[in-house]
Design a protein around this motif. Structure first.
Motif, PDB file in Angstrom:
ATOM      1  N   LEU A   1      -2.333   9.942  -0.701  1.00 48.96           N
ATOM      2  CA  LEU A   1      -2.176   9.854   0.784  1.00 48.96           C
ATOM      3  C   LEU A   1      -3.119   9.034   1.643  1.00 48.96           C
ATOM      4  O   LEU A   1      -2.778   8.648   2.523  1.00 48.96           O
ATOM      5  CB  LEU A   1      -2.380  11.607   1.153  1.00 48.96           C
ATOM      6  CG  LEU A   1      -1.260  12.540   0.797  1.00 48.96           C
ATOM      7  CD1 LEU A   1      -1.715  13.766   1.368  1.00 48.96           C
ATOM      8  CD2 LEU A   1       0.145  12.003   1.310  1.00 48.96           C
ATOM      9  N   CYS A   2      -4.643   9.250   0.829  1.00 48.90           N
ATOM     10  CA  CYS A   2      -5.512   8.414   1.701  1.00 48.90           C
ATOM     11  C   CYS A   2      -4.978   6.698   1.499  1.00 48.90           C
ATOM     12  O   CYS A   2      -5.238   6.035   2.496  1.00 48.90           O
ATOM     13  CB  CYS A   2      -6.627   8.295   0.801  1.00 48.90           C
ATOM     14  SG  CYS A   2      -7.719   9.746   1.189  1.00 48.90           S
ATOM     15  N   ILE A   3      -4.357   6.436   0.406  1.00 44.95           N
ATOM     16  CA  ILE A   3      -3.775   4.855   0.403  1.00 44.95           C
ATOM     17  C   ILE A   3      -2.549   4.758   1.158  1.00 44.95           C
ATOM     18  O   ILE A   3      -2.491   3.740   1.900  1.00 44.95           O
ATOM     19  CB  ILE A   3      -3.507   4.553  -1.223  1.00 44.95           C
ATOM     20  CG1 ILE A   3      -4.680   4.736  -2.090  1.00 44.95           C
ATOM     21  CG2 ILE A   3      -2.624   3.339  -1.305  1.00 44.95           C
ATOM     22  CD1 ILE A   3      -4.114   4.468  -3.392  1.00 44.95           C
ATOM     23  N   ILE A   4      -1.678   5.524   1.331  1.00 43.40           N
ATOM     24  CA  ILE A   4      -0.657   5.579   2.143  1.00 43.40           C
ATOM     25  C   ILE A   4      -1.088   5.521   3.825  1.00 43.40           C
ATOM     26  O   ILE A   4      -0.535   4.367   4.323  1.00 43.40           O
ATOM     27  CB  ILE A   4       0.473   6.850   2.044  1.00 43.40           C
ATOM     28  CG1 ILE A   4       1.100   6.654   0.791  1.00 43.40           C
ATOM     29  CG2 ILE A   4       1.307   6.783   3.176  1.00 43.40           C
ATOM     30  CD1 ILE A   4       1.896   7.654   0.417  1.00 43.40           C
ATOM     31  N   PHE A   5      -2.041   6.152   4.147  1.00 43.75           N
ATOM     32  CA  PHE A   5      -2.293   6.252   5.576  1.00 43.75           C
ATOM     33  C   PHE A   5      -3.489   5.423   5.762  1.00 43.75           C
ATOM     34  O   PHE A   5      -4.109   5.084   6.995  1.00 43.75           O
ATOM     35  CB  PHE A   5      -2.613   7.598   6.028  1.00 43.75           C
ATOM     36  CG  PHE A   5      -1.645   8.513   6.084  1.00 43.75           C
ATOM     37  CD1 PHE A   5      -0.679   8.602   7.171  1.00 43.75           C
ATOM     38  CD2 PHE A   5      -1.418   9.431   5.013  1.00 43.75           C
ATOM     39  CE1 PHE A   5       0.404   9.062   7.146  1.00 43.75           C
ATOM     40  CE2 PHE A   5      -0.154  10.146   5.186  1.00 43.75           C
ATOM     41  CZ  PHE A   5       0.760  10.141   6.428  1.00 43.75           C
ATOM     42  N   GLY A   6      -4.234   4.703   4.815  1.00 41.34           N
ATOM     43  CA  GLY A   6      -5.102   3.654   4.921  1.00 41.34           C
ATOM     44  C   GLY A   6      -6.446   4.478   5.491  1.00 41.34           C
ATOM     45  O   GLY A   6      -7.179   4.201   6.156  1.00 41.34           O
ATOM     46  N   PHE A   7      -6.733   5.541   4.621  1.00 39.41           N
ATOM     47  CA  PHE A   7      -8.106   6.418   5.187  1.00 39.41           C
ATOM     48  C   PHE A   7      -9.171   5.985   4.094  1.00 39.41           C
ATOM     49  O   PHE A   7      -8.994   6.421   2.981  1.00 39.41           O
ATOM     50  CB  PHE A   7      -7.852   7.657   5.258  1.00 39.41           C
ATOM     51  CG  PHE A   7      -8.985   8.520   5.472  1.00 39.41           C
ATOM     52  CD1 PHE A   7      -9.678   8.507   6.885  1.00 39.41           C
ATOM     53  CD2 PHE A   7      -9.653   9.406   4.398  1.00 39.41           C
ATOM     54  CE1 PHE A   7     -10.649   9.470   7.123  1.00 39.41           C
ATOM     55  CE2 PHE A   7     -10.651  10.344   4.708  1.00 39.41           C
ATOM     56  CZ  PHE A   7     -11.371  10.282   6.016  1.00 39.41           C
ATOM     57  N   ARG A   8     -10.314   5.369   4.487  1.00 39.08           N
ATOM     58  CA  ARG A   8     -11.420   5.162   3.430  1.00 39.08           C
ATOM     59  C   ARG A   8     -10.679   4.416   2.504  1.00 39.08           C
ATOM     60  O   ARG A   8     -10.945   4.787   1.136  1.00 39.08           O
ATOM     61  CB  ARG A   8     -12.323   6.043   2.887  1.00 39.08           C
ATOM     62  CG  ARG A   8     -12.649   7.389   4.104  1.00 39.08           C
ATOM     63  CD  ARG A   8     -13.405   6.579   5.241  1.00 39.08           C
ATOM     64  NE  ARG A   8     -14.513   5.719   4.568  1.00 39.08           N
ATOM     65  CZ  ARG A   8     -14.991   4.534   5.411  1.00 39.08           C
ATOM     66  NH1 ARG A   8     -14.376   4.152   6.579  1.00 39.08           N
ATOM     67  NH2 ARG A   8     -16.110   3.896   4.812  1.00 39.08           N
ATOM     68  N   LEU A   9     -10.007   3.260   2.693  1.00 41.83           N
ATOM     69  CA  LEU A   9      -8.960   2.762   1.750  1.00 41.83           C
ATOM     70  C   LEU A   9      -9.665   2.052   0.590  1.00 41.83           C
ATOM     71  O   LEU A   9      -9.614   2.314  -0.634  1.00 41.83           O
ATOM     72  CB  LEU A   9      -8.139   1.690   2.327  1.00 41.83           C
ATOM     73  CG  LEU A   9      -7.080   0.934   1.541  1.00 41.83           C
ATOM     74  CD1 LEU A   9      -6.144   1.820   1.069  1.00 41.83           C
ATOM     75  CD2 LEU A   9      -6.461  -0.210   2.349  1.00 41.83           C
TER      76      LEU A   9
ATOM     77  N   ARG B   1       0.818  -1.412  -0.125  1.00 46.05           N
ATOM     78  CA  ARG B   1       0.018  -0.143  -0.069  1.00 46.05           C
ATOM     79  C   ARG B   1       0.825   1.081   0.087  1.00 46.05           C
ATOM     80  O   ARG B   1       0.617   2.295  -0.713  1.00 46.05           O
ATOM     81  CB  ARG B   1      -0.964   0.040   1.174  1.00 46.05           C
ATOM     82  CG  ARG B   1      -1.985   0.901   1.169  1.00 46.05           C
ATOM     83  CD  ARG B   1      -2.802   0.862   2.658  1.00 46.05           C
ATOM     84  NE  ARG B   1      -2.113   1.526   3.610  1.00 46.05           N
ATOM     85  CZ  ARG B   1      -1.735   1.106   4.596  1.00 46.05           C
ATOM     86  NH1 ARG B   1      -2.025  -0.220   4.901  1.00 46.05           N
ATOM     87  NH2 ARG B   1      -1.222   1.716   5.758  1.00 46.05           N
ATOM     88  N   ILE B   2       1.790   1.382   0.935  1.00 55.42           N
ATOM     89  CA  ILE B   2       2.722   2.426   0.924  1.00 55.42           C
ATOM     90  C   ILE B   2       3.483   2.726  -0.500  1.00 55.42           C
ATOM     91  O   ILE B   2       3.709   3.983  -0.875  1.00 55.42           O
ATOM     92  CB  ILE B   2       3.648   2.175   2.125  1.00 55.42           C
ATOM     93  CG1 ILE B   2       2.771   2.640   3.430  1.00 55.42           C
ATOM     94  CG2 ILE B   2       4.660   3.551   2.257  1.00 55.42           C
ATOM     95  CD1 ILE B   2       3.362   2.480   4.778  1.00 55.42           C
ATOM     96  N   CYS B   3       4.052   1.540  -0.808  1.00 55.01           N
ATOM     97  CA  CYS B   3       4.824   1.960  -2.304  1.00 55.01           C
ATOM     98  C   CYS B   3       3.966   2.198  -3.224  1.00 55.01           C
ATOM     99  O   CYS B   3       4.391   3.051  -4.267  1.00 55.01           O
ATOM    100  CB  CYS B   3       5.552   0.538  -2.318  1.00 55.01           C
ATOM    101  SG  CYS B   3       6.752   0.045  -1.234  1.00 55.01           S
ATOM    102  N   TYR B   4       2.762   1.774  -3.263  1.00 58.54           N
ATOM    103  CA  TYR B   4       1.779   2.413  -4.095  1.00 58.54           C
ATOM    104  C   TYR B   4       1.381   3.766  -4.181  1.00 58.54           C
ATOM    105  O   TYR B   4       1.364   4.301  -5.115  1.00 58.54           O
ATOM    106  CB  TYR B   4       0.722   1.347  -4.277  1.00 58.54           C
ATOM    107  CG  TYR B   4      -0.578   1.598  -5.291  1.00 58.54           C
ATOM    108  CD1 TYR B   4      -0.370   2.266  -6.507  1.00 58.54           C
ATOM    109  CD2 TYR B   4      -1.727   1.498  -4.899  1.00 58.54           C
ATOM    110  CE1 TYR B   4      -1.284   2.316  -7.429  1.00 58.54           C
ATOM    111  CE2 TYR B   4      -2.832   1.947  -5.797  1.00 58.54           C
ATOM    112  CZ  TYR B   4      -2.474   2.227  -7.067  1.00 58.54           C
ATOM    113  OH  TYR B   4      -3.597   2.426  -8.045  1.00 58.54           O
TER     114      TYR B   4
END
Length: 335
Positions: A277-285, A218-221
């Motif tokens: 940023l939503c993907i990196i932090f996992g917000f409403r993923l 997730r973070i690399c993406y």
């Protein structure tokens, strides 16, 4: 009542996707190399932000932000409904197939890129990056990963080739940083339930291991998305503005509500950065991944882009939709 809310949310998501996809394509895939290189040679970030000098564009930006917050706010409310809980459980039940999809999409993307003579992207010919010798090695590694044969070793070699290419191409390789996340996870837990390794070497890896390390993917993406948003759309907006001009996107005034190419570029860059940023932090993923998946699909049809460079992003999207994520802001807020 729940069905009506779902329909409203679908319409909102479709509007966001249509608005973004028209300028969120990989610019290097739809512009000729000369135009892309000219736009990348000089930093013109002031042009994008200068589009906010007019009050109309400022209000449009504010309305867009409010609309985006409404979409995410509605998703929080809908996530509490029975219908969406059932949907979430069904996706969770598919998690055993997530590592398989990740591996197959990853391996097939490597094989097809090799067949096209390119290193991860059509703008990176093997002759200009690593040399022709690496092309056949890449083909072998792609086939091995697809079939699940010595997956960990193949993933390790892909990482070595990526690092080598980084020394030659520089930070531009961060555009394809999503490959790094997948290679790391396959290196750590390459043997899945559906692979030749599992059959021949009789090794098994529990799903909990994949869940623990899913945040790496997730973070690399997210980093790859954030890099392209900042370095292309926000820092070098001439590139995306060229896409707007080439495809005459300003004619869709009802969609963008503006005829300023640089304002459209600014909106696209900020939206892509927000998604990253939503993907990196996992917000409403799952919502965010769903929006990005819709954007990629519409973009492919609208611009007629080459399909194979996007295989990796489709694989990542399906993986993130299916695989439970432990280290996320969503889980913190839920608690």
């Amino acid at each position: 009542m729940h069905i009506r809310r779902v329909i409203y949310l679908i319409f909102l998501l479709a509007y966001v996707a249509l608005t973004a996809s028209s300028v969120m394509a990989h610019e290097v895939y739809v512009l000729d190399k000369a135009t892309f290189d000219i736009g990348a040679a000089v930093e013109t970030s002031t042009k994008a932000f200068a589009s906010l000098n007019t009050a109309n564009n400022v209000w449009l930006l504010a309305y867009g932000f409010i609309g985006l917050m409404l979409v995410y706010g509605c998703s929080v409310l809908l996530a509490r409904t029975q219908l969406f809980r059932i949907y979430g459980l069904r996706l969770a039940n598919l998690n055993k197939y997530a590592p398989l999809l990740l591996r197959i999409f990853f391996g097939v993307a490597l094989v097809i890129s090799t067949a096209a003579g390119s290193f991860l992207g059509p703008e990176l010919p093997f002759m200009n990056v690593l040399g022709e010798w690496a092309r056949w090695l890449f083909m072998i590694l792609g086939i091995a990963i697809t079939l699940g044969i010595f997956t960990e070793y193949a993933a390790a070699l892909v990482l070595v080739l990526f690092v080598t290419a980084f020394f030659y191409q520089g930070p531009y390789m961060l555009t394809y940083f999503a490959y790094v996340g997948e290679a790391i996870v396959l290196l750590m837990y390459g043997v899945g339930e559906y692979s030749f390794d599992a059959h021949w070497r009789r090794r098994r890896v529990s799903m909990s291991n994949f869940e623990q390390e899913a945040f790496i993917v997730r973070i690399c993406y997210g980093i790859a998305l954030a890099y392209t948003a900042v370095t292309v759309k926000l820092t070098h907006p001439d590139i995306t503005a060229a896409v707007v001009t080439k495809y005459n996107l300003t004619q869709y005034h009802w969609l963008f509500l503006s005829s300023d190419p640089y304002f459209i570029t600014l909106i696209a860059g900020l939206l892509e950065l927000f998604i990253a940023l939503c993907i990196i932090f996992g917000f409403r993923l799952r919502l965010t991944v769903g929006i990005s998946l819709l954007i990629y699909t519409i973009s492919l049809f609208f611009f007629g882009e080459v399909v194979w460079p996007h295989l990796i992003f489709f694989g990542l999207s399906f993986y993130l939709l299916m695989m439970p994520q432990k280290l996320t802001l969503d889980r913190v807020l839920t608690r």
